[in-house]
Design an enzyme around this catalytic site. Structure first.
Site, short mmCIF file in Angstrom:
data_model
loop_
_atom_site.label_atom_id
_atom_site.label_comp_id
_atom_site.label_asym_id
_atom_site.label_seq_id
_atom_site.Cartn_x
_atom_site.Cartn_y
_atom_site.Cartn_z
N VAL A 85 -15.23 -2.86 46.95
CA VAL A 85 -16.69 -2.71 46.84
C VAL A 85 -17.18 -1.61 47.79
O VAL A 85 -16.68 -1.47 48.91
CB VAL A 85 -17.39 -4.04 47.19
CG1 VAL A 85 -18.90 -3.89 47.24
CG2 VAL A 85 -17.02 -5.11 46.17
N GLY A 86 -18.14 -0.80 47.35
CA GLY A 86 -18.75 0.22 48.20
C GLY A 86 -17.76 1.30 48.59
O GLY A 86 -17.84 1.88 49.67
N SER A 92 -19.73 -1.03 41.37
CA SER A 92 -20.97 -1.64 40.84
C SER A 92 -21.10 -1.37 39.35
O SER A 92 -21.45 -2.27 38.58
CB SER A 92 -22.21 -1.15 41.61
OG SER A 92 -22.33 0.24 41.53
N ALA A 93 -20.76 -0.15 38.92
CA ALA A 93 -20.86 0.15 37.48
C ALA A 93 -19.89 -0.71 36.68
O ALA A 93 -20.23 -1.23 35.62
CB ALA A 93 -20.57 1.63 37.22
N ASP A 135 -20.87 6.95 36.19
CA ASP A 135 -20.07 5.74 36.45
C ASP A 135 -20.14 4.77 35.27
O ASP A 135 -19.11 4.24 34.83
CB ASP A 135 -20.59 5.00 37.70
CG ASP A 135 -20.31 5.77 38.97
OD1 ASP A 135 -20.11 6.99 38.90
OD2 ASP A 135 -20.29 5.14 40.04
C1 MEV Z 1 -21.55 8.06 43.44
O1 MEV Z 1 -20.36 7.42 42.95
C2 MEV Z 1 -21.68 9.41 42.81
C3 MEV Z 1 -22.99 10.12 43.12
O2 MEV Z 1 -22.93 11.37 42.41
C4 MEV Z 1 -24.19 9.33 42.66
C5 MEV Z 1 -24.30 9.21 41.14
O3 MEV Z 1 -23.65 9.98 40.41
O4 MEV Z 1 -25.07 8.35 40.72
C6 MEV Z 1 -23.14 10.42 44.58
#
Ligand code: MEV
Length: 303
Positions: A85-86, A92-93, A135
Protein backbone atom coordinates in the site's frame (compact mmCIF):
# COMPACT_ATOMS: atom_id res chain seq x y z
CA UNK A 1 -24.10 -15.03 -3.04
CA UNK A 2 -20.37 -14.29 -3.05
CA UNK A 3 -18.32 -12.91 -5.94
CA UNK A 4 -14.54 -12.58 -6.07
CA UNK A 5 -12.70 -10.34 -8.48
CA UNK A 6 -9.05 -9.39 -8.82
CA UNK A 7 -7.17 -6.56 -10.56
CA UNK A 8 -3.45 -5.92 -11.12
CA UNK A 9 -1.07 -3.24 -9.90
CA UNK A 10 1.11 -1.39 -12.39
CA UNK A 11 4.48 0.21 -13.00
CA UNK A 12 5.15 3.40 -14.96
CA UNK A 13 7.81 3.01 -17.66
CA UNK A 14 7.53 6.76 -18.37
CA UNK A 15 5.27 9.66 -17.57
CA UNK A 16 4.15 9.80 -13.92
CA UNK A 17 3.40 13.39 -12.82
CA UNK A 18 3.64 14.67 -16.42
CA UNK A 19 0.47 12.66 -17.17
CA UNK A 20 -1.40 14.85 -14.64
CA UNK A 21 -0.59 17.78 -17.00
CA UNK A 22 -2.03 16.01 -20.06
CA UNK A 23 1.25 14.43 -21.24
CA UNK A 24 1.58 10.87 -22.53
CA UNK A 25 2.62 8.02 -20.25
CA UNK A 26 3.53 4.37 -20.72
CA UNK A 27 2.54 1.96 -17.97
CA UNK A 28 2.23 -1.77 -17.60
CA UNK A 29 0.11 -4.07 -15.49
CA UNK A 30 2.21 -6.45 -13.40
CA UNK A 31 1.71 -9.86 -11.81
CA UNK A 32 0.79 -8.49 -8.38
CA UNK A 33 -2.94 -8.41 -7.77
CA UNK A 34 -5.56 -7.20 -5.31
CA UNK A 35 -8.63 -9.34 -4.68
CA UNK A 36 -12.07 -8.13 -3.58
CA UNK A 37 -14.61 -10.62 -2.24
CA UNK A 38 -18.17 -9.35 -2.04
CA UNK A 39 -21.02 -10.99 -0.14
CA UNK A 40 -24.55 -9.67 0.30
CA UNK A 41 -25.10 -8.90 3.97
CA UNK A 42 -27.59 -7.06 6.19
CA UNK A 43 -24.88 -4.59 7.25
CA UNK A 44 -22.16 -2.90 5.17
CA UNK A 45 -18.72 -4.02 6.25
CA UNK A 46 -15.25 -3.46 4.75
CA UNK A 47 -12.44 -5.79 5.85
CA UNK A 48 -8.81 -5.28 4.84
CA UNK A 49 -5.34 -5.43 6.43
CA UNK A 50 -6.13 -1.84 7.56
CA UNK A 51 -8.99 -3.06 9.79
CA UNK A 52 -12.72 -3.79 9.71
CA UNK A 53 -15.08 -0.83 9.32
CA UNK A 54 -18.41 0.23 7.86
CA UNK A 55 -18.44 3.10 5.35
CA UNK A 56 -15.39 4.92 6.68
CA UNK A 57 -13.61 7.66 4.73
CA UNK A 58 -10.64 7.72 7.13
CA UNK A 59 -9.68 4.03 7.00
CA UNK A 60 -11.21 2.86 3.71
CA UNK A 61 -11.83 5.96 1.57
CA UNK A 62 -11.61 4.20 -1.81
CA UNK A 63 -13.85 1.23 -0.98
CA UNK A 64 -16.36 3.47 0.86
CA UNK A 65 -16.56 5.65 -2.27
CA UNK A 66 -17.05 2.58 -4.51
CA UNK A 67 -20.05 1.45 -2.43
CA UNK A 68 -21.64 4.91 -2.38
CA UNK A 69 -20.90 5.52 -6.07
CA UNK A 70 -22.90 2.45 -7.12
CA UNK A 71 -25.82 2.97 -4.66
CA UNK A 72 -26.08 -0.74 -3.90
CA UNK A 73 -27.70 -2.57 -0.95
CA UNK A 74 -25.69 -3.47 2.19
CA UNK A 75 -22.71 -5.63 1.42
CA UNK A 76 -19.63 -7.16 3.01
CA UNK A 77 -16.34 -6.60 1.13
CA UNK A 78 -13.00 -8.22 1.92
CA UNK A 79 -9.81 -6.86 0.34
CA UNK A 80 -6.63 -8.98 0.11
CA UNK A 81 -3.62 -7.61 -1.68
CA UNK A 82 -0.17 -8.63 -2.92
CA UNK A 83 0.53 -4.96 -3.72
CA UNK A 84 2.27 -2.92 -1.01
CA UNK A 85 0.00 0.00 0.00
CA UNK A 86 1.18 3.56 -0.75
CA UNK A 87 4.09 2.25 -2.79
CA UNK A 88 3.38 3.77 -6.20
CA UNK A 89 2.32 0.41 -7.65
CA UNK A 90 -1.32 1.41 -8.03
CA UNK A 91 -2.60 -0.37 -4.93
CA UNK A 92 -5.57 1.97 -4.53
CA UNK A 93 -6.59 1.66 -8.19
CA UNK A 94 -6.33 -2.14 -8.06
CA UNK A 95 -8.53 -2.18 -4.92
CA UNK A 96 -11.09 0.13 -6.57
CA UNK A 97 -11.20 -1.83 -9.83
CA UNK A 98 -11.38 -5.23 -8.10
CA UNK A 99 -14.19 -3.91 -5.87
CA UNK A 100 -16.15 -2.41 -8.78
CA UNK A 101 -15.67 -5.65 -10.73
CA UNK A 102 -16.93 -7.77 -7.83
CA UNK A 103 -19.91 -5.49 -7.13
CA UNK A 104 -20.72 -5.43 -10.85
CA UNK A 105 -20.79 -9.24 -10.88
CA UNK A 106 -22.65 -9.62 -7.58
CA UNK A 107 -25.43 -7.15 -8.41
CA UNK A 108 -25.54 -7.73 -12.19
CA UNK A 109 -24.92 -4.04 -12.87
CA UNK A 110 -24.01 -4.63 -16.52
CA UNK A 111 -20.94 -2.37 -16.43
CA UNK A 112 -18.53 -2.84 -19.34
CA UNK A 113 -14.77 -2.75 -18.78
CA UNK A 114 -14.72 0.81 -20.09
CA UNK A 115 -17.46 1.81 -17.62
CA UNK A 116 -15.52 0.16 -14.76
CA UNK A 117 -12.31 2.03 -15.76
CA UNK A 118 -14.19 5.35 -15.99
CA UNK A 119 -16.00 4.87 -12.65
CA UNK A 120 -12.67 3.90 -11.07
CA UNK A 121 -11.02 7.06 -12.39
CA UNK A 122 -13.85 9.21 -11.07
CA UNK A 123 -13.58 7.54 -7.63
CA UNK A 124 -9.79 8.11 -7.52
CA UNK A 125 -10.31 11.77 -8.47
CA UNK A 126 -12.96 12.24 -5.78
CA UNK A 127 -10.77 10.68 -3.06
CA UNK A 128 -7.39 12.15 -4.11
CA UNK A 129 -8.44 15.49 -5.57
CA UNK A 130 -6.43 14.82 -8.75
CA UNK A 131 -5.68 11.57 -10.52
CA UNK A 132 -4.81 10.64 -14.07
CA UNK A 133 -6.73 7.78 -15.69
CA UNK A 134 -3.54 5.68 -15.94
CA UNK A 135 -3.76 3.50 -12.83
CA UNK A 136 -7.44 2.64 -13.12
CA UNK A 137 -7.24 2.10 -16.90
CA UNK A 138 -4.22 -0.21 -16.73
CA UNK A 139 -5.66 -2.12 -13.78
CA UNK A 140 -8.91 -2.68 -15.72
CA UNK A 141 -7.49 -3.52 -19.14
CA UNK A 142 -4.11 -5.09 -18.26
CA UNK A 143 -1.14 -5.13 -20.64
CA UNK A 144 1.49 -2.54 -21.50
CA UNK A 145 -0.29 0.64 -22.50
CA UNK A 146 0.37 4.17 -23.78
CA UNK A 147 -2.09 6.70 -22.34
CA UNK A 148 -2.83 10.11 -23.85
CA UNK A 149 -4.90 11.84 -21.15
CA UNK A 150 -5.18 15.25 -22.86
CA UNK A 151 -8.06 14.03 -25.03
CA UNK A 152 -11.62 13.49 -23.93
CA UNK A 153 -12.13 10.58 -23.36
CA UNK A 154 -8.44 9.78 -22.78
CA UNK A 155 -6.91 7.83 -25.66
CA UNK A 156 -5.03 4.63 -25.01
CA UNK A 157 -3.37 1.93 -27.02
CA UNK A 158 -2.01 -1.44 -26.06
CA UNK A 159 1.64 -2.03 -26.90
CA UNK A 160 3.61 -5.26 -27.15
CA UNK A 161 3.68 -6.67 -23.62
CA UNK A 162 7.03 -5.99 -21.95
CA UNK A 163 8.69 -9.40 -21.91
CA UNK A 164 11.92 -8.82 -20.01
CA UNK A 165 12.06 -9.13 -16.22
CA UNK A 166 10.72 -6.30 -14.11
CA UNK A 167 12.27 -5.73 -10.70
CA UNK A 168 10.50 -3.46 -8.23
CA UNK A 169 12.49 -2.03 -5.32
CA UNK A 170 10.35 -0.95 -2.39
CA UNK A 171 11.88 1.67 -0.05
CA UNK A 172 9.19 0.68 2.51
CA UNK A 173 8.64 4.40 3.02
CA UNK A 174 4.99 5.41 2.65
CA UNK A 175 4.28 8.00 -0.01
CA UNK A 176 1.13 10.07 -0.37
CA UNK A 177 0.22 10.58 -4.04
CA UNK A 178 -2.04 13.49 -3.08
CA UNK A 179 0.76 15.29 -1.23
CA UNK A 180 3.35 14.73 -3.98
CA UNK A 181 0.99 15.80 -6.75
CA UNK A 182 0.30 18.91 -4.61
CA UNK A 183 4.04 19.67 -4.22
CA UNK A 184 4.56 19.38 -7.96
CA UNK A 185 1.57 21.68 -8.54
CA UNK A 186 3.17 24.35 -6.32
CA UNK A 187 6.46 24.13 -8.28
CA UNK A 188 4.49 24.28 -11.54
CA UNK A 189 2.65 27.41 -10.39
CA UNK A 190 5.89 29.10 -9.32
CA UNK A 191 8.08 28.07 -12.25
CA UNK A 192 5.85 27.25 -15.24
CA UNK A 193 8.64 28.10 -17.71
CA UNK A 194 10.88 25.49 -16.08
CA UNK A 195 8.29 22.81 -15.33
CA UNK A 196 6.43 22.84 -18.67
CA UNK A 197 9.56 22.00 -20.73
CA UNK A 198 10.36 19.17 -18.29
CA UNK A 199 6.86 17.75 -18.78
CA UNK A 200 7.31 18.15 -22.56
CA UNK A 201 10.54 16.13 -22.43
CA UNK A 202 8.81 13.41 -20.41
CA UNK A 203 6.08 13.40 -23.08
CA UNK A 204 8.81 12.87 -25.71
CA UNK A 205 10.23 9.97 -23.69
CA UNK A 206 6.84 8.25 -23.98
CA UNK A 207 6.61 9.06 -27.70
CA UNK A 208 10.10 7.75 -28.44
CA UNK A 209 9.52 4.82 -26.09
CA UNK A 210 6.55 3.40 -28.04
CA UNK A 211 8.51 1.97 -31.02
CA UNK A 212 11.31 0.84 -28.71
CA UNK A 213 8.86 -1.22 -26.65
CA UNK A 214 7.25 -2.56 -29.83
CA UNK A 215 10.72 -3.74 -30.97
CA UNK A 216 11.63 -5.15 -27.54
CA UNK A 217 14.67 -2.84 -27.40
CA UNK A 218 14.84 -2.75 -23.60
CA UNK A 219 18.40 -1.42 -23.55
CA UNK A 220 17.21 1.82 -25.19
CA UNK A 221 14.01 1.88 -23.10
CA UNK A 222 16.27 1.59 -20.04
CA UNK A 223 18.40 4.54 -21.16
CA UNK A 224 15.27 6.67 -21.46
CA UNK A 225 14.04 5.45 -18.05
CA UNK A 226 17.32 6.70 -16.55
CA UNK A 227 16.67 10.13 -18.10
CA UNK A 228 13.11 10.10 -16.70
CA UNK A 229 14.49 9.34 -13.23
CA UNK A 230 16.71 12.44 -13.44
CA UNK A 231 13.71 14.56 -14.44
CA UNK A 232 11.57 13.18 -11.60
CA UNK A 233 14.39 14.05 -9.22
CA UNK A 234 14.45 17.54 -10.76
CA UNK A 235 10.75 18.11 -10.03
CA UNK A 236 11.27 17.20 -6.37
CA UNK A 237 9.77 13.73 -6.07
CA UNK A 238 13.05 11.88 -5.50
CA UNK A 239 14.68 10.83 -2.22
CA UNK A 240 18.09 9.57 -1.14
CA UNK A 241 16.65 6.08 -0.61
CA UNK A 242 14.93 5.99 -4.02
CA UNK A 243 18.15 7.03 -5.74
CA UNK A 244 20.19 4.50 -3.73
CA UNK A 245 17.92 1.72 -5.03
CA UNK A 246 18.01 3.11 -8.58
CA UNK A 247 21.83 3.16 -8.60
CA UNK A 248 22.00 -0.30 -6.99
CA UNK A 249 19.80 -1.67 -9.79
CA UNK A 250 21.88 0.02 -12.50
CA UNK A 251 25.17 -1.17 -10.94
CA UNK A 252 23.79 -4.72 -11.05
CA UNK A 253 23.31 -4.42 -14.81
CA UNK A 254 19.66 -3.34 -15.14
CA UNK A 255 18.77 -1.90 -18.56
CA UNK A 256 17.49 1.14 -16.69
CA UNK A 257 15.90 2.12 -13.38
CA UNK A 258 13.70 4.94 -12.13
CA UNK A 259 11.11 5.97 -9.60
CA UNK A 260 7.70 4.49 -10.36
CA UNK A 261 4.54 6.29 -9.27
CA UNK A 262 4.36 9.42 -7.19
CA UNK A 263 7.84 9.14 -5.60
CA UNK A 264 8.81 10.66 -2.26
CA UNK A 265 9.02 7.08 -0.93
CA UNK A 266 7.39 4.04 -2.45
CA UNK A 267 9.13 2.12 -5.21
CA UNK A 268 11.61 2.15 -8.03
CA UNK A 269 11.30 -0.05 -11.10
CA UNK A 270 14.08 -1.61 -13.13
CA UNK A 271 13.94 -3.54 -16.41
CA UNK A 272 16.45 -6.36 -16.38
CA UNK A 273 17.84 -9.39 -18.11
CA UNK A 274 19.33 -10.85 -14.91
CA UNK A 275 16.58 -10.13 -12.37
CA UNK A 276 18.23 -12.10 -9.54
CA UNK A 277 21.40 -9.97 -9.63
CA UNK A 278 19.37 -6.73 -9.68
CA UNK A 279 17.10 -7.92 -6.85
CA UNK A 280 20.04 -8.93 -4.70
CA UNK A 281 21.75 -5.54 -5.14
CA UNK A 282 18.47 -3.72 -4.29
CA UNK A 283 18.12 -5.81 -1.11
CA UNK A 284 21.76 -5.10 -0.17
CA UNK A 285 21.05 -1.38 -0.58
CA UNK A 286 18.26 -1.66 2.03
CA UNK A 287 15.25 -2.05 -0.26
CA UNK A 288 12.77 -4.87 -0.61
CA UNK A 289 13.07 -6.33 -4.11
CA UNK A 290 10.13 -7.96 -5.89
CA UNK A 291 10.77 -9.77 -9.17
CA UNK A 292 7.73 -9.65 -11.40
CA UNK A 293 6.59 -9.66 -15.02
CA UNK A 294 4.21 -7.60 -17.09
CA UNK A 295 0.68 -9.00 -17.06
CA UNK A 296 -1.68 -9.19 -20.01
CA UNK A 297 -4.63 -9.65 -17.70
CA UNK A 298 -6.67 -6.80 -16.26
CA UNK A 299 -9.74 -7.12 -14.02
CA UNK A 300 -10.88 -10.73 -13.70
CA UNK A 301 -13.92 -12.27 -12.01
CA UNK A 302 -13.11 -15.59 -10.38
CA UNK A 303 -15.68 -18.15 -11.43
C1 MEV B 1 0.85 8.15 -9.16
O1 MEV B 1 0.92 6.72 -9.23
C2 MEV B 1 1.13 8.73 -10.51
C3 MEV B 1 0.92 10.23 -10.61
O2 MEV B 1 1.20 10.58 -11.98
C4 MEV B 1 -0.48 10.64 -10.26
C5 MEV B 1 -1.53 10.17 -11.25
O3 MEV B 1 -1.18 9.80 -12.39
O4 MEV B 1 -2.70 10.21 -10.88
C6 MEV B 1 1.89 10.99 -9.73
Amino acid sequence: MTKTCSAPGKIYVFGEHAVVYGKRAIASAINLRTTATVTESNQTEIKSPLGTTGIDYMVHPYISRCIEHLSIPAVSIRIDSEIPVGSGLGSSAAAVIATLGALNAEFDLGMTRTAIAEAGHQIEREVQGAASPTDTFVSTMGGTVVITPGQSPPASAKLRLIDCDIVVGDTREFSSTKELVGNVRILHERYPDIMNPIFDIIDSLSEIGVPLIERGDYRSVGELMNIDHGLLDAIGVGSAKLSALVYAARDAGAYGAKITGAGGGGCIVALADDAEAVASEINDAGGNAIITKASREGVRVRT
